[in-house]
Write a protein that holds these residues in place. Sequence first.
Motif, PDB file in Angstrom:
ATOM      1  N   ALA A  70      45.032  75.899  34.712  1.00  0.00           N
ATOM      2  CA  ALA A  70      45.711  74.671  34.292  1.00  0.00           C
ATOM      3  C   ALA A  70      45.178  74.188  32.945  1.00  0.00           C
ATOM      4  CB  ALA A  70      45.547  73.586  35.358  1.00  0.00           C
ATOM      5  N   THR A  71      43.877  74.274  32.749  1.00  0.00           N
ATOM      6  CA  THR A  71      43.294  73.870  31.472  1.00  0.00           C
ATOM      7  C   THR A  71      43.841  74.728  30.335  1.00  0.00           C
ATOM      8  OG1 THR A  71      41.288  73.092  32.564  1.00  0.00           O
ATOM      9  CG2 THR A  71      41.122  73.566  30.200  1.00  0.00           C
ATOM     10  N   ALA A  72      43.948  76.032  30.551  1.00  0.00           N
ATOM     11  CA  ALA A  72      44.478  76.928  29.523  1.00  0.00           C
ATOM     12  C   ALA A  72      45.940  76.610  29.210  1.00  0.00           C
ATOM     13  CB  ALA A  72      44.325  78.383  29.962  1.00  0.00           C
ATOM     14  N   VAL A  73      46.741  76.370  30.239  1.00  0.00           N
ATOM     15  CA  VAL A  73      48.162  76.061  30.035  1.00  0.00           C
ATOM     16  C   VAL A  73      48.314  74.756  29.257  1.00  0.00           C
ATOM     17  CG1 VAL A  73      50.333  75.445  31.196  1.00  0.00           C
ATOM     18  CG2 VAL A  73      48.943  77.354  32.057  1.00  0.00           C
ATOM     19  N   ILE A  74      47.568  73.736  29.648  1.00  0.00           N
ATOM     20  CA  ILE A  74      47.646  72.440  28.967  1.00  0.00           C
ATOM     21  C   ILE A  74      47.154  72.565  27.526  1.00  0.00           C
ATOM     22  CG2 ILE A  74      46.712  70.088  28.919  1.00  0.00           C
ATOM     23  CD1 ILE A  74      48.970  70.596  31.000  1.00  0.00           C
ATOM     24  N   GLU A  75      46.108  73.332  27.301  1.00  0.00           N
ATOM     25  CA  GLU A  75      45.605  73.527  25.932  1.00  0.00           C
ATOM     26  C   GLU A  75      46.660  74.215  25.071  1.00  0.00           C
ATOM     27  OE1 GLU A  75      43.264  73.345  22.624  1.00  0.00           O
ATOM     28  OE2 GLU A  75      42.871  72.366  24.543  1.00  0.00           O
ATOM     29  N   ALA A  76      47.331  75.237  25.601  1.00  0.00           N
ATOM     30  CA  ALA A  76      48.379  75.926  24.842  1.00  0.00           C
ATOM     31  C   ALA A  76      49.538  74.970  24.531  1.00  0.00           C
ATOM     32  CB  ALA A  76      48.884  77.141  25.616  1.00  0.00           C
ATOM     33  N   ALA A  77      49.942  74.192  25.517  1.00  0.00           N
ATOM     34  CA  ALA A  77      51.027  73.235  25.306  1.00  0.00           C
ATOM     35  C   ALA A  77      50.614  72.159  24.300  1.00  0.00           C
ATOM     36  CB  ALA A  77      51.432  72.598  26.636  1.00  0.00           C
ATOM     37  N   ALA A  78      49.392  71.668  24.410  1.00  0.00           N
ATOM     38  CA  ALA A  78      48.905  70.640  23.485  1.00  0.00           C
ATOM     39  C   ALA A  78      48.844  71.169  22.058  1.00  0.00           C
ATOM     40  CB  ALA A  78      47.538  70.135  23.933  1.00  0.00           C
ATOM     41  N   ASN A  79      48.488  72.440  21.897  1.00  0.00           N
ATOM     42  CA  ASN A  79      48.473  73.035  20.562  1.00  0.00           C
ATOM     43  C   ASN A  79      49.872  73.037  19.950  1.00  0.00           C
ATOM     44  OD1 ASN A  79      45.734  73.471  20.415  1.00  0.00           O
ATOM     45  ND2 ASN A  79      45.847  75.616  21.036  1.00  0.00           N
ATOM     46  N   ILE A  80      50.876  73.300  20.767  1.00  0.00           N
ATOM     47  CA  ILE A  80      52.250  73.262  20.273  1.00  0.00           C
ATOM     48  C   ILE A  80      52.614  71.836  19.861  1.00  0.00           C
ATOM     49  CG2 ILE A  80      54.690  73.468  20.949  1.00  0.00           C
ATOM     50  CD1 ILE A  80      53.791  75.915  22.661  1.00  0.00           C
ATOM     51  N   VAL A  81      52.328  70.873  20.738  1.00  0.00           N
ATOM     52  CA  VAL A  81      52.654  69.479  20.449  1.00  0.00           C
ATOM     53  C   VAL A  81      51.971  69.020  19.160  1.00  0.00           C
ATOM     54  CG1 VAL A  81      52.329  67.098  21.265  1.00  0.00           C
ATOM     55  CG2 VAL A  81      53.185  68.861  22.831  1.00  0.00           C
ATOM     56  N   GLN A  82      50.724  69.395  18.978  1.00  0.00           N
ATOM     57  CA  GLN A  82      49.946  68.919  17.836  1.00  0.00           C
ATOM     58  C   GLN A  82      50.204  69.691  16.541  1.00  0.00           C
ATOM     59  OE1 GLN A  82      45.910  69.129  19.197  1.00  0.00           O
ATOM     60  NE2 GLN A  82      46.191  67.491  20.686  1.00  0.00           N
ATOM     61  N   HIS A  83      50.505  70.990  16.640  1.00  0.00           N
ATOM     62  CA  HIS A  83      50.483  71.812  15.437  1.00  0.00           C
ATOM     63  C   HIS A  83      51.778  72.541  15.079  1.00  0.00           C
ATOM     64  CE1 HIS A  83      46.208  71.087  15.285  1.00  0.00           C
ATOM     65  NE2 HIS A  83      46.069  71.562  16.510  1.00  0.00           N
ATOM     66  N   ALA A  84      52.715  72.703  16.012  1.00  0.00           N
ATOM     67  CA  ALA A  84      53.926  73.476  15.709  1.00  0.00           C
ATOM     68  C   ALA A  84      54.812  72.722  14.725  1.00  0.00           C
ATOM     69  CB  ALA A  84      54.701  73.781  16.989  1.00  0.00           C
ATOM     70  N   LEU A  85      55.268  73.441  13.712  1.00  0.00           N
ATOM     71  CA  LEU A  85      56.139  72.870  12.691  1.00  0.00           C
ATOM     72  C   LEU A  85      57.543  73.428  12.858  1.00  0.00           C
ATOM     73  CD1 LEU A  85      53.733  73.242   9.647  1.00  0.00           C
ATOM     74  CD2 LEU A  85      54.203  71.167  10.986  1.00  0.00           C
ATOM     75  N   PRO A  86      58.557  72.581  12.704  1.00  0.00           N
ATOM     76  CA  PRO A  86      59.933  73.058  12.885  1.00  0.00           C
ATOM     77  C   PRO A  86      60.352  74.036  11.794  1.00  0.00           C
ATOM     78  CG  PRO A  86      59.912  70.783  12.136  1.00  0.00           C
ATOM     79  CD  PRO A  86      58.490  71.168  12.372  1.00  0.00           C
ATOM     80  N   VAL A  87      61.247  74.950  12.158  1.00  0.00           N
ATOM     81  CA  VAL A  87      61.800  75.915  11.210  1.00  0.00           C
ATOM     82  C   VAL A  87      62.743  75.206  10.246  1.00  0.00           C
ATOM     83  CG1 VAL A  87      63.288  77.940  10.984  1.00  0.00           C
ATOM     84  CG2 VAL A  87      61.594  77.855  12.787  1.00  0.00           C
ATOM     85  N   ALA A  88      63.556  74.311  10.758  1.00  0.00           N
ATOM     86  CA  ALA A  88      64.548  73.607   9.935  1.00  0.00           C
ATOM     87  C   ALA A  88      64.659  72.163  10.434  1.00  0.00           C
ATOM     88  CB  ALA A  88      65.879  74.344  10.019  1.00  0.00           C
ATOM     89  N   GLU A  89      65.880  71.645  10.459  1.00  0.00           N
ATOM     90  CA  GLU A  89      66.096  70.258  10.864  1.00  0.00           C
ATOM     91  C   GLU A  89      65.866  70.035  12.351  1.00  0.00           C
ATOM     92  OE1 GLU A  89      68.979  71.998   9.432  1.00  0.00           O
ATOM     93  OE2 GLU A  89      67.860  71.750   7.582  1.00  0.00           O
ATOM     94  N   LYS A  90      66.105  71.050  13.152  1.00  0.00           N
ATOM     95  CA  LYS A  90      65.930  70.899  14.597  1.00  0.00           C
ATOM     96  C   LYS A  90      64.458  70.648  14.932  1.00  0.00           C
ATOM     97  CE  LYS A  90      69.416  73.829  16.697  1.00  0.00           C
ATOM     98  NZ  LYS A  90      69.581  75.084  17.448  1.00  0.00           N
ATOM     99  N   VAL A 100      60.985  70.784  17.164  1.00  0.00           N
ATOM    100  CA  VAL A 100      60.358  71.784  18.024  1.00  0.00           C
ATOM    101  C   VAL A 100      60.527  71.359  19.481  1.00  0.00           C
ATOM    102  CG1 VAL A 100      58.178  72.892  18.661  1.00  0.00           C
ATOM    103  CG2 VAL A 100      58.698  72.444  16.252  1.00  0.00           C
ATOM    104  N   GLU A 101      60.876  72.316  20.321  1.00  0.00           N
ATOM    105  CA  GLU A 101      60.956  72.086  21.761  1.00  0.00           C
ATOM    106  C   GLU A 101      59.931  72.975  22.433  1.00  0.00           C
ATOM    107  OE1 GLU A 101      64.947  72.704  23.091  1.00  0.00           O
ATOM    108  OE2 GLU A 101      65.677  70.909  22.076  1.00  0.00           O
ATOM    109  N   HIS A 118      60.071  76.511  20.745  1.00  0.00           N
ATOM    110  CA  HIS A 118      61.389  76.860  20.202  1.00  0.00           C
ATOM    111  C   HIS A 118      61.604  76.116  18.890  1.00  0.00           C
ATOM    112  CE1 HIS A 118      62.702  78.850  23.902  1.00  0.00           C
ATOM    113  NE2 HIS A 118      62.066  77.883  24.547  1.00  0.00           N
ATOM    114  N   ASN A 119      62.328  76.742  17.981  1.00  0.00           N
ATOM    115  CA  ASN A 119      62.638  76.164  16.663  1.00  0.00           C
ATOM    116  C   ASN A 119      61.358  75.942  15.849  1.00  0.00           C
ATOM    117  OD1 ASN A 119      65.344  75.884  17.630  1.00  0.00           O
ATOM    118  ND2 ASN A 119      64.761  73.926  18.534  1.00  0.00           N
ATOM    119  N   ALA A 120      60.378  76.803  16.036  1.00  0.00           N
ATOM    120  CA  ALA A 120      59.077  76.618  15.386  1.00  0.00           C
ATOM    121  C   ALA A 120      58.820  77.705  14.356  1.00  0.00           C
ATOM    122  CB  ALA A 120      57.971  76.629  16.423  1.00  0.00           C
TER     123      ALA A 120
END
Length: 139
Positions: free
Chosen positions: A45-65, A67-68, A87-89
């Motif tokens: 669970a810690t690993a899954v939450i860390e991976a998800a948190a990294n997306i929330v904190q660091h993923a940048l959108p490809v275009a106008e859409k 990130v999901e 997605h859209n990252a």
Amino acid sequence: MTDVVARRGFHGPSNDQAIDAIHDELDSLWEDASFVPDMDRMTFATAVIEAAANIVQHALPVAEKPVEIDVDISVRPTRLIARVSAHNAREPFADDMQASMPDSEAESGRGLALIEALVTTVTFERQDGTNTWILTRET
């Protein structure tokens, strides 16, 4: 292939509410997979939450859409598997994929190293504007 005993998932905007929802999905998952040892539950669970948190904190959108985030978690008799997708990252920079621990003074940069310490394997895929980390933990 071994049968799936329990499965949960989440799909939605990449934001702080997504992390809360993923926590809830993990809590619910263990109700259907009570045979999974507590230590495996906690580390996975810690690993899954860390991976998800990294997306929330660091993923940048490809275009106008925006990130999901998409998380698909399954429990098999001897293996826990999570597919955590942005997605859209944009594709992460090569430096973002390094799993080394930063020095003790650093304020960030431990995510991937922590994830790799908590699970059996971590793999990364990129396809059609989607970055996916696949986490597995043998139980």
